[in-house]
Design a protein around this motif. Structure first.
Motif, PDB file in Angstrom:
ATOM      1  N   GLU A  34       0.905  -1.312  -0.041  1.00 25.06           N
ATOM      2  CA  GLU A  34      -0.157   0.066  -0.052  1.00 25.06           C
ATOM      3  C   GLU A  34       0.989   1.238  -0.052  1.00 25.06           C
ATOM      4  OE1 GLU A  34      -2.795   0.009   3.051  1.00 25.06           O
ATOM      5  OE2 GLU A  34      -3.638  -1.975   2.562  1.00 25.06           O
ATOM      6  N   SER A  35       0.510   2.108  -0.853  1.00 22.89           N
ATOM      7  CA  SER A  35       1.270   3.241  -1.022  1.00 22.89           C
ATOM      8  C   SER A  35       0.385   4.690  -0.752  1.00 22.89           C
ATOM      9  CB  SER A  35       2.005   3.661  -2.058  1.00 22.89           C
ATOM     10  OG  SER A  35       2.857   2.428  -2.253  1.00 22.89           O
ATOM     11  N   THR A  36       0.584   5.801  -0.619  1.00 21.37           N
ATOM     12  CA  THR A  36      -0.084   6.901  -0.877  1.00 21.37           C
ATOM     13  C   THR A  36      -0.022   7.445  -1.976  1.00 21.37           C
ATOM     14  OG1 THR A  36       1.556   8.397   0.020  1.00 21.37           O
ATOM     15  CG2 THR A  36       0.183   7.564   1.523  1.00 21.37           C
ATOM     16  N   HIS A  49      -6.487   0.426  -3.430  1.00 25.28           N
ATOM     17  CA  HIS A  49      -5.748  -0.584  -2.612  1.00 25.28           C
ATOM     18  C   HIS A  49      -6.593  -2.056  -2.795  1.00 25.28           C
ATOM     19  CE1 HIS A  49      -2.806   2.172  -1.100  1.00 25.28           C
ATOM     20  NE2 HIS A  49      -3.347   2.448  -0.192  1.00 25.28           N
ATOM     21  N   SER A  50      -7.823  -2.106  -2.793  1.00 24.08           N
ATOM     22  CA  SER A  50      -8.500  -3.180  -2.627  1.00 24.08           C
ATOM     23  C   SER A  50      -8.302  -3.902  -4.233  1.00 24.08           C
ATOM     24  CB  SER A  50      -9.982  -3.041  -2.500  1.00 24.08           C
ATOM     25  OG  SER A  50     -10.647  -2.393  -3.419  1.00 24.08           O
ATOM     26  N   THR A  51      -8.199  -3.153  -5.101  1.00 24.24           N
ATOM     27  CA  THR A  51      -7.846  -3.533  -6.681  1.00 24.24           C
ATOM     28  C   THR A  51      -6.344  -4.141  -6.702  1.00 24.24           C
ATOM     29  OG1 THR A  51      -9.466  -1.760  -7.503  1.00 24.24           O
ATOM     30  CG2 THR A  51      -7.956  -2.819  -8.936  1.00 24.24           C
ATOM     31  N   GLY A  52      -5.677  -3.189  -6.118  1.00 31.59           N
ATOM     32  CA  GLY A  52      -4.119  -3.770  -6.028  1.00 31.59           C
ATOM     33  C   GLY A  52      -4.046  -5.124  -5.435  1.00 31.59           C
ATOM     34  N   LYS A  53      -4.696  -5.345  -4.131  1.00 29.80           N
ATOM     35  CA  LYS A  53      -4.533  -6.730  -3.349  1.00 29.80           C
ATOM     36  C   LYS A  53      -5.091  -7.729  -4.334  1.00 29.80           C
ATOM     37  CE  LYS A  53      -5.283  -4.478   0.974  1.00 29.80           C
ATOM     38  NZ  LYS A  53      -6.060  -4.274   2.211  1.00 29.80           N
ATOM     39  N   MET A  80      -7.635   7.569   8.114  1.00 32.39           N
ATOM     40  CA  MET A  80      -6.745   6.813   9.335  1.00 32.39           C
ATOM     41  C   MET A  80      -6.765   5.285   9.181  1.00 32.39           C
ATOM     42  SD  MET A  80      -8.360   8.509  12.845  1.00 32.39           S
ATOM     43  CE  MET A  80      -8.186  10.236  13.354  1.00 32.39           C
ATOM     44  N   GLY A  81      -5.655   4.804   9.017  1.00 29.84           N
ATOM     45  CA  GLY A  81      -5.446   3.413   9.034  1.00 29.84           C
ATOM     46  C   GLY A  81      -5.143   2.752  10.234  1.00 29.84           C
ATOM     47  N   LYS A  82      -4.404   1.776  10.168  1.00 35.97           N
ATOM     48  CA  LYS A  82      -3.916   1.036  11.425  1.00 35.97           C
ATOM     49  C   LYS A  82      -2.643   1.974  12.161  1.00 35.97           C
ATOM     50  CE  LYS A  82      -4.981  -3.422   9.577  1.00 35.97           C
ATOM     51  NZ  LYS A  82      -4.583  -4.798   9.186  1.00 35.97           N
ATOM     52  N   PRO A  83      -2.910   2.049  13.480  1.00 32.39           N
ATOM     53  CA  PRO A  83      -1.953   2.746  14.222  1.00 32.39           C
ATOM     54  C   PRO A  83      -0.590   1.928  14.219  1.00 32.39           C
ATOM     55  CG  PRO A  83      -3.390   1.941  15.896  1.00 32.39           C
ATOM     56  CD  PRO A  83      -3.982   1.636  14.467  1.00 32.39           C
TER      57      PRO A  83
END
Length: 197
Positions: A34-36, A49-53, A80-83
């Motif tokens: 995952e990248s920004t 991201h879901s498509t990339g996975k 906000m993703g996972k801390p």
């Protein structure tokens, strides 16, 4: 039933998919990084991201359906993703305390037999109660927030902080079952077939 591959190592997503279709799927973790992507809207980013996975896992199979998802909390226009640490988890929870925010999921179902790719977005509104600093510290010490988007688990102890949800509850856990069920049925998968006694 057709071969179904879940492109996720998340135990929560595995449990949710099992709830929907039984044990008739296999798990294959994605190595997608995952990248920004500057310029993308938050909704576009979770879909990217879901498509990339899904596409990463699809390379390892010749037929079947690949399911992937990417879930984040959207607050004040920021994802906000996972801390990455206890300190970051506390910071996230302090920001969300007493606030209304969205949980958004990019959902991808890739049909390897037809070449069809379905990408859809699910959004759920969450109202968080006011949480004291002491409660936040105690919650973070349980370890539960550390691998959860937005640093809380609505299906765990974090439920004590969630006043109200509008939309798909399962989306907040990490896999929007209503939307996924509709997609699977369109793809010819009977969601009841795997749940028969």
């Amino acid at each position: 039933m057709r071969q179904i591959i879940l492109a996720s190592a998340s135990p929560r997503r595995q449990e949710l998919l099992k709830q929907l279709i039984g044990d008739n799927f296999r798990v294959y973790s994605s190595s997608y990084m995952e990248s920004t992507y500057p310029g993308l809207l938050p909704e576009e980013l979770v879909l990217r991201h879901s498509t990339g996975k899904a596409r990463d896992v699809a390379k390892h199979f010749n037929s079947g359906l690949v399911i992937s998802a990417d879930t984040s909390v959207l607050f004040n226009g920021e994802l906000m993703g996972k801390p990455k640490s206890s300190e970051e988890a506390e910071k996230m929870l302090k920001l969300l305390s007493g606030q209304r925010f969205l949980v958004i999921t990019g959902l991808t179902v890739l049909d390897l037999d037809s070449g069809t790719e379905i990408n859809e977005l699910e959004s759920t509104t969450v109202w968080m109660d006011e949480i004291s600093n002491e409660q936040i510290s105690a919650y973070v010490r349980t370890g539960e927030p550390l691998d959860k988007a937005g640093a809380f688990a609505v299906q765990g102890k974090g439920a004590a902080f969630v006043k109200r949800i509008e939309g798909d509850f399962f989306n907040v856990v990490g896999l929007p079952l209503f939307r996924l069920g509709k997609i699977l049925q369109k793809a010819g998968v009977s969601i009841f077939e795997g749940n028969l006694p």
